[in-house]
Design a protein around this motif. Structure first.
Motif, PDB file in Angstrom:
ATOM      1  N   PHE A   1       0.868  -1.176   0.000  1.00  0.00           N
ATOM      2  CA  PHE A   1       0.000   0.000   0.000  1.00  0.00           C
ATOM      3  C   PHE A   1       0.904   1.224   0.000  1.00  0.00           C
ATOM      4  CE2 PHE A   1      -2.755  -3.344   1.213  1.00  0.00           C
ATOM      5  CZ  PHE A   1      -4.031  -2.950   0.825  1.00  0.00           C
TER       6      PHE A   1
ATOM      7  N   GLU B   1      -1.037   8.215   4.682  1.00  0.00           N
ATOM      8  CA  GLU B   1      -0.765   7.197   5.706  1.00  0.00           C
ATOM      9  C   GLU B   1      -2.016   6.863   6.508  1.00  0.00           C
ATOM     10  OE1 GLU B   1       2.449   7.908   8.397  1.00  0.00           O
ATOM     11  OE2 GLU B   1       3.745   8.700   6.827  1.00  0.00           O
TER      12      GLU B   1
ATOM     13  N   THR C   1      -4.275   4.225   4.843  1.00  0.00           N
ATOM     14  CA  THR C   1      -3.744   2.861   4.916  1.00  0.00           C
ATOM     15  C   THR C   1      -3.861   2.306   6.325  1.00  0.00           C
ATOM     16  OG1 THR C   1      -2.186   3.290   3.114  1.00  0.00           O
ATOM     17  CG2 THR C   1      -1.698   1.437   4.551  1.00  0.00           C
TER      18      THR C   1
ATOM     19  N   ASP D   1       2.105  -2.539   9.016  1.00  0.00           N
ATOM     20  CA  ASP D   1       2.007  -1.106   8.754  1.00  0.00           C
ATOM     21  C   ASP D   1       3.357  -0.450   9.041  1.00  0.00           C
ATOM     22  OD1 ASP D   1       1.031   1.386   8.189  1.00  0.00           O
ATOM     23  OD2 ASP D   1      -0.520   1.398   9.736  1.00  0.00           O
TER      24      ASP D   1
ATOM     25  N   SER E   1       2.640  -1.677   4.241  1.00  0.00           N
ATOM     26  CA  SER E   1       2.911  -0.318   3.776  1.00  0.00           C
ATOM     27  C   SER E   1       4.367   0.006   4.067  1.00  0.00           C
ATOM     28  CB  SER E   1       1.998   0.692   4.484  1.00  0.00           C
ATOM     29  OG  SER E   1       2.276   0.713   5.873  1.00  0.00           O
TER      30      SER E   1
ATOM     31  N   GLU F   1      -2.711   1.932  -4.230  1.00  0.00           N
ATOM     32  CA  GLU F   1      -2.485   3.308  -3.788  1.00  0.00           C
ATOM     33  C   GLU F   1      -3.811   3.899  -3.337  1.00  0.00           C
ATOM     34  OE1 GLU F   1       0.111   6.794  -5.659  1.00  0.00           O
ATOM     35  OE2 GLU F   1      -1.835   6.611  -6.672  1.00  0.00           O
TER      36      GLU F   1
END
Length: 236
Positions: free
Chosen positions: A54, A59, A62, A167, A195, A211
Motif C-alpha cells: 500500500f 498514511e 492505509t 504497517d 505499507s 495506492e
C-alpha cells in the motif's frame, strides 16, 4: 580483512497451514476521520499468493484500512470477510499500547503470546532478534524504538499465521534489521499486506500495488517500478 561486526537479526515467517483460495473480500468500505473521508467505498479482493504494498502519501487511509480489516476499528459502512482458512498477524505502526507503562521483562512479555512458554523456546525466538543473555530481562517500557519493533516481529513470527498485515514495519530499524525483514517477507509463502516508503523494500517484496489517495483505490498487479512507470505515463 577484519571480520564484520554487523549483526543481522533473523526474520522468518512460517505458516502453520496453507491458506485456501478465499483470502479477503473487502466491499465498499467507507470511513470518515475528523471530518475527512479517508476511505470512500473501497473494494478489492486479495488472492492467494498476493504480496500487496500500500503506497501513496495518505498514511491515515492505509492505517485505517489495516485497523478495520484486523478488527481494531469499525467502518462507517461496507464490509470485509476473511477466508475460513486464513489466520492473520498484525504489525501496527503505533505499538505503544503493547509497551507503555508495562514493566515486564522482555522474556515474560513475549511469553504472553506463546503457546510454549519454556525459557529455552522463548530465548530461541529472542536470540534471533539479537536479544541474548541478560538482554531478555530488560523491562519492555524502556526499550528503544528499534528494540520494540524487534519484539513485535518476534511476537508475529510466533503466531505462524498465513496472512501478515504490516504497517510500516521498517520504521525505527537499522539497515541490517531492514534487510532481515525484507528477506523474511520475500521468502514467506503466504499472503502479505504491507505499507512502506522504502523503494527497494517494496520492489523486492510486492507483486501487487495499491495506492489510496483521496479515499479512492488504485489497484495494479505489477511490481513497484512498473507501477511508478505507469503513474508517470498517466499523469493528467
Amino acid at each position: 580483512m577484519p571480520a564484520s561486526s554487523r549483526r543481522y537479526p533473523y526474520v522468518g515467517f512460517q505458516m502453520e497451514r496453507e491458506p485456501g483460495k478465499e483470502i479477503l473480500a473487502v466491499e465498499d468500505l467507507t470511513k470518515t476521520i475528523d471530518g475527512v473521508k479517508v476511505l470512500d467505498r473501497v473494494s478489492f479482493r486479495v488472492n492467494k499468493g498476493d504480496k500487496i504494498a500500500f503506497v501513496g502519501q495518505d498514511e491515515i487511509a492505509t492505517t485505517t484500512l489495516f485497523q478495520i480489516i484486523t478488527g481494531e476499528m469499525e467502518p462507517d459502512s461496507g464490509s470485509y470477510k476473511w477466508g475460513g482458512t486464513t489466520t492473520q498477524s498484525y504489525f501496527p505502526k503505533d505499538n505503544s499500547a503493547y509497551f507503555d507503562g508495562i514493566k515486564l521483562p522482555i522474556l515474560q512479555w513475549l511469553s504472553q503470546y506463546a503457546t510454549d512458554t519454556t525459557e529455552t523456546y522463548l530465548r530461541g525466538f529472542l536470540g534471533k532478534m539479537l536479544f541474548s543473555g541478560d538482554d531478555v530481562l530488560k523491562p519492555v517500557d524502556v526499550l528503544s524504538g528499534g528494540e520494540k519493533v524487534r519484539c513485535m516481529l518476534s511476537r508475529m513470527m510466533m503466531y505462524s499465521s498465513n496472512v501478515l498485515v504490516l504497517d510500516q514495519p521498517t520504521n525505527h530499524l537499522d539497515l541490517e534489521s531492514i534487510t532481515a525483514v525484507n528477506d523474511g517477507l520475500a521468502e514467506f509463502k503466504g499472503v502479505v499486506l504491507f505499507s512502506s516508503y522504502d523503494h527497494q523494500f517494496i520492489q523486492t517484496v510486492a507483486n501487487r500495488i495499491m495506492e489510496l489517495e483521496n479515499g479512492q483505490l488504485l489497484d495494479k498487479m505489477m511490481t513497484y517500478d512498473d507501477f511508478l512507470e505507469f503513474k508517470s505515463k498517466n499523469k493528467n
